[in-house]
Scaffold this active site. Structure first.
Site, PDB file in Angstrom:
ATOM      1  N   GLY A   1      29.067  19.677 -22.540  1.00 38.67           N
ATOM      2  CA  GLY A   1      29.873  19.292 -22.179  1.00 38.67           C
ATOM      3  C   GLY A   1      30.196  17.424 -23.134  1.00 38.67           C
ATOM      4  O   GLY A   1      29.185  17.083 -24.035  1.00 38.67           O
ATOM      5  N   LYS A   2      31.410  16.468 -22.382  1.00 39.01           N
ATOM      6  CA  LYS A   2      31.624  15.091 -22.968  1.00 39.01           C
ATOM      7  C   LYS A   2      30.225  14.562 -22.355  1.00 39.01           C
ATOM      8  O   LYS A   2      30.337  13.303 -23.178  1.00 39.01           O
ATOM      9  CB  LYS A   2      33.201  15.204 -22.152  1.00 39.01           C
ATOM     10  CG  LYS A   2      33.933  16.163 -22.751  1.00 39.01           C
ATOM     11  CD  LYS A   2      35.282  15.359 -22.589  1.00 39.01           C
ATOM     12  CE  LYS A   2      36.020  15.659 -20.588  1.00 39.01           C
ATOM     13  NZ  LYS A   2      36.048  17.258 -20.957  1.00 39.01           N
ATOM     14  N   GLU A   3      29.777  14.759 -21.182  1.00 33.53           N
ATOM     15  CA  GLU A   3      29.122  13.464 -20.613  1.00 33.53           C
ATOM     16  C   GLU A   3      27.675  14.129 -20.215  1.00 33.53           C
ATOM     17  O   GLU A   3      26.669  13.187 -20.224  1.00 33.53           O
ATOM     18  CB  GLU A   3      29.014  12.717 -19.677  1.00 33.53           C
ATOM     19  CG  GLU A   3      30.647  13.743 -18.713  1.00 33.53           C
ATOM     20  CD  GLU A   3      31.029  12.986 -17.807  1.00 33.53           C
ATOM     21  OE1 GLU A   3      31.397  11.689 -17.414  1.00 33.53           O
ATOM     22  OE2 GLU A   3      32.242  14.079 -17.483  1.00 33.53           O
ATOM     23  N   ALA A   4      27.886  15.195 -20.746  1.00 26.27           N
ATOM     24  CA  ALA A   4      26.420  16.174 -19.971  1.00 26.27           C
ATOM     25  C   ALA A   4      25.875  17.207 -20.697  1.00 26.27           C
ATOM     26  O   ALA A   4      27.276  18.202 -21.218  1.00 26.27           O
ATOM     27  CB  ALA A   4      26.247  16.636 -18.412  1.00 26.27           C
TER      28      ALA A   4
ATOM     29  N   VAL B   1      24.664  21.865 -20.350  1.00 22.56           N
ATOM     30  CA  VAL B   1      24.049  22.228 -19.807  1.00 22.56           C
ATOM     31  C   VAL B   1      23.338  23.258 -19.818  1.00 22.56           C
ATOM     32  O   VAL B   1      23.926  24.212 -21.443  1.00 22.56           O
ATOM     33  CB  VAL B   1      25.532  23.135 -18.886  1.00 22.56           C
ATOM     34  CG1 VAL B   1      24.552  24.101 -17.566  1.00 22.56           C
ATOM     35  CG2 VAL B   1      26.562  21.682 -18.473  1.00 22.56           C
TER      36      VAL B   1
ATOM     37  N   LYS C   1      21.914  20.988 -15.053  1.00 23.56           N
ATOM     38  CA  LYS C   1      23.219  19.887 -16.279  1.00 23.56           C
ATOM     39  C   LYS C   1      22.453  18.586 -15.908  1.00 23.56           C
ATOM     40  O   LYS C   1      21.750  18.089 -15.167  1.00 23.56           O
ATOM     41  CB  LYS C   1      24.419  19.683 -15.273  1.00 23.56           C
ATOM     42  CG  LYS C   1      25.417  18.842 -15.840  1.00 23.56           C
ATOM     43  CD  LYS C   1      27.114  19.479 -14.888  1.00 23.56           C
ATOM     44  CE  LYS C   1      27.378  18.341 -15.064  1.00 23.56           C
ATOM     45  NZ  LYS C   1      29.164  17.741 -15.302  1.00 23.56           N
TER      46      LYS C   1
ATOM     47  N   ASP D   1      39.599  16.301 -10.795  1.00 21.47           N
ATOM     48  CA  ASP D   1      39.851  16.775 -12.356  1.00 21.47           C
ATOM     49  C   ASP D   1      39.131  18.483 -12.264  1.00 21.47           C
ATOM     50  O   ASP D   1      39.213  19.009 -13.281  1.00 21.47           O
ATOM     51  CB  ASP D   1      38.130  16.731 -12.880  1.00 21.47           C
ATOM     52  CG  ASP D   1      38.229  16.074 -14.770  1.00 21.47           C
ATOM     53  OD1 ASP D   1      39.271  16.884 -15.337  1.00 21.47           O
ATOM     54  OD2 ASP D   1      36.942  16.476 -15.613  1.00 21.47           O
TER      55      ASP D   1
ATOM     56  N   ASN E   1      37.286  23.977 -15.035  1.00 22.18           N
ATOM     57  CA  ASN E   1      36.052  23.486 -14.395  1.00 22.18           C
ATOM     58  C   ASN E   1      35.682  24.550 -12.918  1.00 22.18           C
ATOM     59  O   ASN E   1      35.238  24.388 -12.120  1.00 22.18           O
ATOM     60  CB  ASN E   1      36.353  22.368 -13.824  1.00 22.18           C
ATOM     61  CG  ASN E   1      35.750  21.187 -15.344  1.00 22.18           C
ATOM     62  OD1 ASN E   1      35.007  21.084 -15.827  1.00 22.18           O
ATOM     63  ND2 ASN E   1      36.474  19.662 -14.933  1.00 22.18           N
TER      64      ASN E   1
ATOM     65  N   ASP F   1      31.665  21.122 -12.015  1.00 20.75           N
ATOM     66  CA  ASP F   1      31.760  19.409 -12.076  1.00 20.75           C
ATOM     67  C   ASP F   1      32.572  18.828 -11.211  1.00 20.75           C
ATOM     68  O   ASP F   1      33.678  18.565 -11.228  1.00 20.75           O
ATOM     69  CB  ASP F   1      32.914  20.246 -13.927  1.00 20.75           C
ATOM     70  CG  ASP F   1      32.636  19.358 -14.882  1.00 20.75           C
ATOM     71  OD1 ASP F   1      31.766  18.151 -13.956  1.00 20.75           O
ATOM     72  OD2 ASP F   1      32.971  19.193 -15.626  1.00 20.75           O
TER      73      ASP F   1
END
Ligand SMILES: Nc1ncnc2c1ncn2[C@@H]1O[C@H](COP(=O)(O)OP(=O)(O)OP(=O)(O)O)[C@@H](O)[C@H]1O
Ligand SMILES: [Mg+2]
Length: 291
Positions: free
Chosen positions: A73-76, A78, A98, A225, A230, A242
């Site tokens: 993902g963008k910041e994490a 999984v 995650k 979000d 999501n 998310d």
């Protein structure tokens, strides 16, 4: 500290009172990609809410095995993680792990608009984040993990359709793996965006989502979000994921903007799939719940 006693005692078990002799089995060494279950390493508040689903593996002898990455993902990222007690096969589960990356490795930064109004209790951490020290970067990744952990716990306790939060350890959250039974076994549930439900299911999905948004708003919360990316489609049930940016509807000055944006994102997808819904109507419906 205990000193390890490496000398072998000069006695045979035959000389010992049988009440003091234990049968034990040696555990095998761990392979690459394995670790001992971290369940007992984390403090009680870092474990999910009670009552705990019966599939949660709590055994001390359980082993965690990384099954590979599910999604970057963008910041994490999984991952899928198997937690099994090799001596008790009934204690076995696959979970989603995650793992938040430090901001250096992110391709996207969440807007500060989300965190506005949130207080950080430890000022040393806050200063470290501002200085952007290595410690600070780790704290920032950990803060998002903690945010998502609290959001999952809160939403689960409100009865919302979210993955059950199993535990948090630093920047890693273990949660229920949302899956579907496929022709070749169990698969990760698709994102809503990838699905083309027939009309009755489409209408049921929208009802489920509106109900979830109502429950959130009644508790003064907005996902922040929400989009068909999501939301997972687990058969005829939707599961919202998310959540690190869960927004306080009233405490955040942009709370209502976030709510309207969530309504628009959701309705646009349902409209494209042929359901007659209107973001303003949904927003109005939810506002009526808020007051
Ligand atoms: N509990 C879960 N069960 C099944 N799949 C999951 C679960 N959590 C996450 N995923 C999968 O991993 C993807 C990324 O998860 P999530 O949206 O929470 O992270 P993210 O870093 O915000 O990713 P993105 O940048 O894609 O939004 C999801 O779209 C979904 O496909
Ligand atoms: Mg996402």
């Amino acid at each position: 500290m205990f000193q390890e006693n490496t000398s072998t005692p000069d006695v045979s078990t035959a000389d010992i009172d049988p009440r003091f002799v234990f049968e034990f089995e040696a555990y095998d060494d761990l392979d690459a990609g394995q670790r001992w279950s971290t369940w007992l390493d984390v403090e009680p508040l870092s474990r999910g809410p009670e009552p705990r689903p019966d599939w949660v593996v709590t055994s001390q002898g359980a082993v965690d095995t990384d099954l590979g990455i599910l999604k970057t993902g963008k910041e994490a990222d999984v991952f899928l993680l198997d937690r099994t007690d090799p001596h008790d096969p009934a204690q076995s589960v696959v979970m989603a792990a995650k793992r938040y990356r430090s901001p250096d490795h992110r391709s996207f930064h969440r807007s500060a608009a989300y965190t506005e109004g949130r207080s950080m209790k430890r000022s040393r951490d806050e200063r470290a984040i501002k200085r952007k020290s290595t410690f600070g970067r780790e704290v920032a990744a950990g803060e998002w993990a903690i945010s998502e952990w609290s959001a999952l716990n809160r939403c689960w306790s409100l009865g919302l359709p979210v993955p059950y939060p199993v535990q948090i350890d630093g920047t890693e959250i273990l949660m229920e793996w949302i899956s579907v039974d496929g022709p070749d076994g169990t698969d990760t549930a698709p994102r809503l965006a990838q699905t083309r439900p027939e009309p009755a299911l489409l209408a049921s999905y929208f009802d489920q989502l509106r109900e979830a948004m109502r429950t959130l708003v009644r508790s003064g919360l907005v996902h922040g979000d929400l989009s068909p990316y999501n939301i997972l489609a687990a058969g005829d049930r939707l599961v919202v994921i998310d959540l690190p940016q869960l927004v306080d509807l009233v405490g955040n000055v942009q709370g209502f903007d976030f709510l309207l944006r969530d309504c628009t994102n959701v309705c646009t997808w349902f409209q494209r799939r042929g359901l007659e819904v209107d973001p303003q109507d949904l927003f109005g419906d939810l506002m009526a719940e808020a007051f």
